[in-house]
Write an enzyme that holds these catalytic residues in place. Structure first.
Site, PDB file in Angstrom:
ATOM      1  CG  HIS A  18     -12.454  -2.437  -8.094  1.00  8.91           C
ATOM      2  ND1 HIS A  18     -12.235  -2.787  -9.404  1.00  8.91           N
ATOM      3  CD2 HIS A  18     -11.995  -3.471  -7.353  1.00  8.91           C
ATOM      4  CE1 HIS A  18     -11.682  -3.987  -9.457  1.00  8.91           C
ATOM      5  NE2 HIS A  18     -11.528  -4.423  -8.230  1.00  8.91           N
ATOM      6  CG  ASP A  19      -7.353  -2.195  -7.325  1.00  9.04           C
ATOM      7  OD1 ASP A  19      -8.280  -2.739  -7.953  1.00  9.04           O
ATOM      8  OD2 ASP A  19      -6.497  -2.848  -6.697  1.00  9.04           O
ATOM      9  CD  GLU A  65       7.056  -9.085  -8.355  1.00 13.07           C
ATOM     10  OE1 GLU A  65       7.675  -9.138  -7.283  1.00 13.07           O
ATOM     11  OE2 GLU A  65       7.571  -8.666  -9.405  1.00 13.07           O
ATOM     12  CB  THR A 107      -1.601  -8.509  -7.949  1.00 13.66           C
ATOM     13  OG1 THR A 107      -0.744  -7.775  -7.066  1.00 13.66           O
ATOM     14  CG2 THR A 107      -1.695  -9.939  -7.466  1.00 13.66           C
ATOM     15  N   GLY A 142       0.841  -1.185   0.000  1.00 15.87           N
ATOM     16  CA  GLY A 142       0.000   0.000   0.000  1.00 15.87           C
ATOM     17  C   GLY A 142       0.871   1.227   0.000  1.00 15.87           C
TER      18      GLY A 142
END
Length: 513
Positions: free
Chosen positions: A245-246, A313, A268, A23
């Site tokens: 919402h991102d 990742e 992600t 974050g």
């Protein structure tokens, strides 16, 4: 207000932007011809594995948010407003007294296995899609709630808040549900943008759990006295409900000059799709597993969730652990730059995977799972880390191509350009290979699209910007973007696609119900 380098007054906004792995709090200065971002605080988002499952550590994220707002106050004492965005789907429960009833569960755990068929017994998949327009994902909120139905029946359960709404509640005391994030639950009516009373009743979920809906740009409230004291911000600082919402925030920040674009919001997850005026609720759309989520100004984000940088990742996490355990081993570096350099030199199309295989969803040893998938499909896994990274990126580029082409076919709107935004836009290989695979030019950036979109909605709520076109023009004029043109013909990518679709390939239809 503060002064820009040009001497003009600008307003400064604070964006709280929480992703699934980290974050940050970002400030954004907005004025005539000005959009300047500064990251003031970054922090990890580390889930907690407890004996009964995986949880989000919301208290830690909240404390880190306060730290970030305090850092913003040190830089800009007169912050104009604050906005919060996070990922979708996950929720927390408040009791009737407003107390948090436990930590929110993490969506990356298999606790909805029995809930999915149980929900479909009450509302068959075709009817569910016709109501909500949502892509079938086993962790959608509708399934999570059914898995927790005994807990929801407890009279102590008073209100359901999605995670950005929970943070807004802790900052201001306000209770509500912002509509772009609510549209990820599978409980919002895709046509009206309201909670689906029919579906909630059919599933037996208490209607009292669902709060009133907010639209992006509405003022939720001002900081609670103890929050203002702890952050050193003015108690009159408003908190604005952005596109929380991102992905909705990221799409708002696409620097498009017209409507003929496709987008990939790559972090992600890769969220690939089109911006439409209305949802596509056909049976063919359902079978293709597309989702209809709400964007700002009544737009529809017609997209499909794809695996994104998660694959890379998770591989890096495994390789970092291996290197730390045996520093004398003859391994290539697990640094991102070294892995990408090795991928660029690896053999093209040596191995390809279905980037959305269910085996790749949970955390853990991603390299081993990728190799297992390749072996099961009759392919030889690449022997090097660079080869496996190339496999991931080429497979993602093919997934972007396939998804955008299918979205165009189903919606009747063909894009002429792809905007790739988010952290993945920094990956030049992925951007170039997406252009090569699709045959369309790719504009990459802004990398901080989610924070940019968060700040743009706040600036518009403050009266500094007009509609989407003006917001996007400001992004195009002020943010760092790069352009990639398709190289070579489509033949090799067509052949690669046919391998995934052929008998030896492992690609499958994601819809199993």
């Amino acid at each position: 207000m503060k002064k820009a380098a040009s001497g003009e007054d600008v307003a400064v906004f604070a964006a709280v932007d929480l992703g699934a792995t980290s974050g940050r709090v970002v400030t954004g200065a907005v004025g005539p011809g000005t959009l300047h971002l500064a990251e003031v605080h970054r922090f990890p988002n580390v889930p907690v594995r407890l004996p009964d499952g995986l949880y989000w550590n919301l208290p830690a994220l909240y404390l880190s948010t306060l730290d970030g707002l305090r850092a913003a106050a040190r830089t800009i004492p007169d912050v104009t407003s604050i906005g919060v965005d996070t990922w979708g789907v996950d929720y927390a429960l408040l009791g009737a007294d407003g107390a948090l009833l436990g930590l929110p569960r993490h969506h990356r755990e298999a606790r909805t296995d029995e809930a999915v068929p149980a929900v479909h017994a009450l509302c068959p998949p075709a009817e569910l899609y016709a109501l909500t327009g949502l892509q079938h994902l086993p962790f959608n909120t509708v399934y999570q709630l059914h898995a927790a139905r005994a807990r929801l029946a407890d009279p102590a359960a008073g209100t359901l808040l999605l995670l950005p709404d929970l943070l807004v509640h802790w900052l201001t005391g306000a209770v509500g549900a912002e509509e772009t994030n609510a549209s990820t639950t599978g409980l919002l009516d895709a046509r009206t943008g309201r909670w689906s009373e029919e579906l909630i009743s059919r599933l037996g979920t208490p209607r009292s759990l669902f709060p009133a809906l907010y639209s992006p740009g509405q003022r939720a409230g001002t900081l609670l006295p103890h929050v203002a004291e702890e952050t050193q911000l003015s108690p009159h600082t408003p908190v604005v409900t952005v596109a929380s919402h991102d992905t909705a925030s990221a799409v708002a920040a696409v620097p498009a000059a017209d409507e003929e674009f496709g987008y990939v919001s790559c972090g992600t997850w890769s969220l690939a799709g089109l911006e439409l005026d209305a949802p596509v609720l056909t049976e063919e759309s359902r079978a293709a597993d597309f989702t209809n989520e709400r964007g700002i100004d009544g737009t529809t984000r017609y997209l499909r969730n794809l695996m994104g940088m998660w694959l890379l990742e998770e591989c890096r996490r495994t390789w970092e652990r291996e290197d730390a355990a045996d520093p004398t081993a003859d391994n290539a570096s697990s640094s991102l730059d070294a892995l990408l350099a090795a991928a660029a030199e690896a053999e093209p199309f040596a191995a390809l995977v279905d980037a959305d295989a269910p085996d790749l969803v949970p955390p853990g040893d991603m390299p081993s799972r990728l190799r297992d998938l390749l072996r099961r499909s009759g392919q030889t896994p690449p022997p090097t880390r660079g080869g496996l990274v190339r496999c991931i990126l080429e497979s993602l580029a093919l997934a972007h191509r396939r998804t955008l082409r299918e979205a165009a076919r189903l919606s009747g709107r063909a894009p002429r350009r792809i905007h790739l935004v988010g952290g993945g836009s920094r990956n030049a290989l992925l951007c170039q290979w997406t252009a090569d695979a699709s045959g369309l030019p790719v504009t990459a950036g802004p990398a901080e699209a989610t924070a940019v979109g968060n700040i743009l909605v706040q600036a518009r709520a403050a009266g500094l910007l007009g509609g989407l076109a003006e917001m996007r023009a400001l992004v195009a004029a002020t943010q760092d973007v790069r352009h990639y043109r398709p190289r070579g013909g489509p033949r090799r990518w067509d052949e690669a696609e046919s391998r995934l679709r052929g008998p030896a390939g492992q690609e499958r239809t994601r819809r199993e119900v």
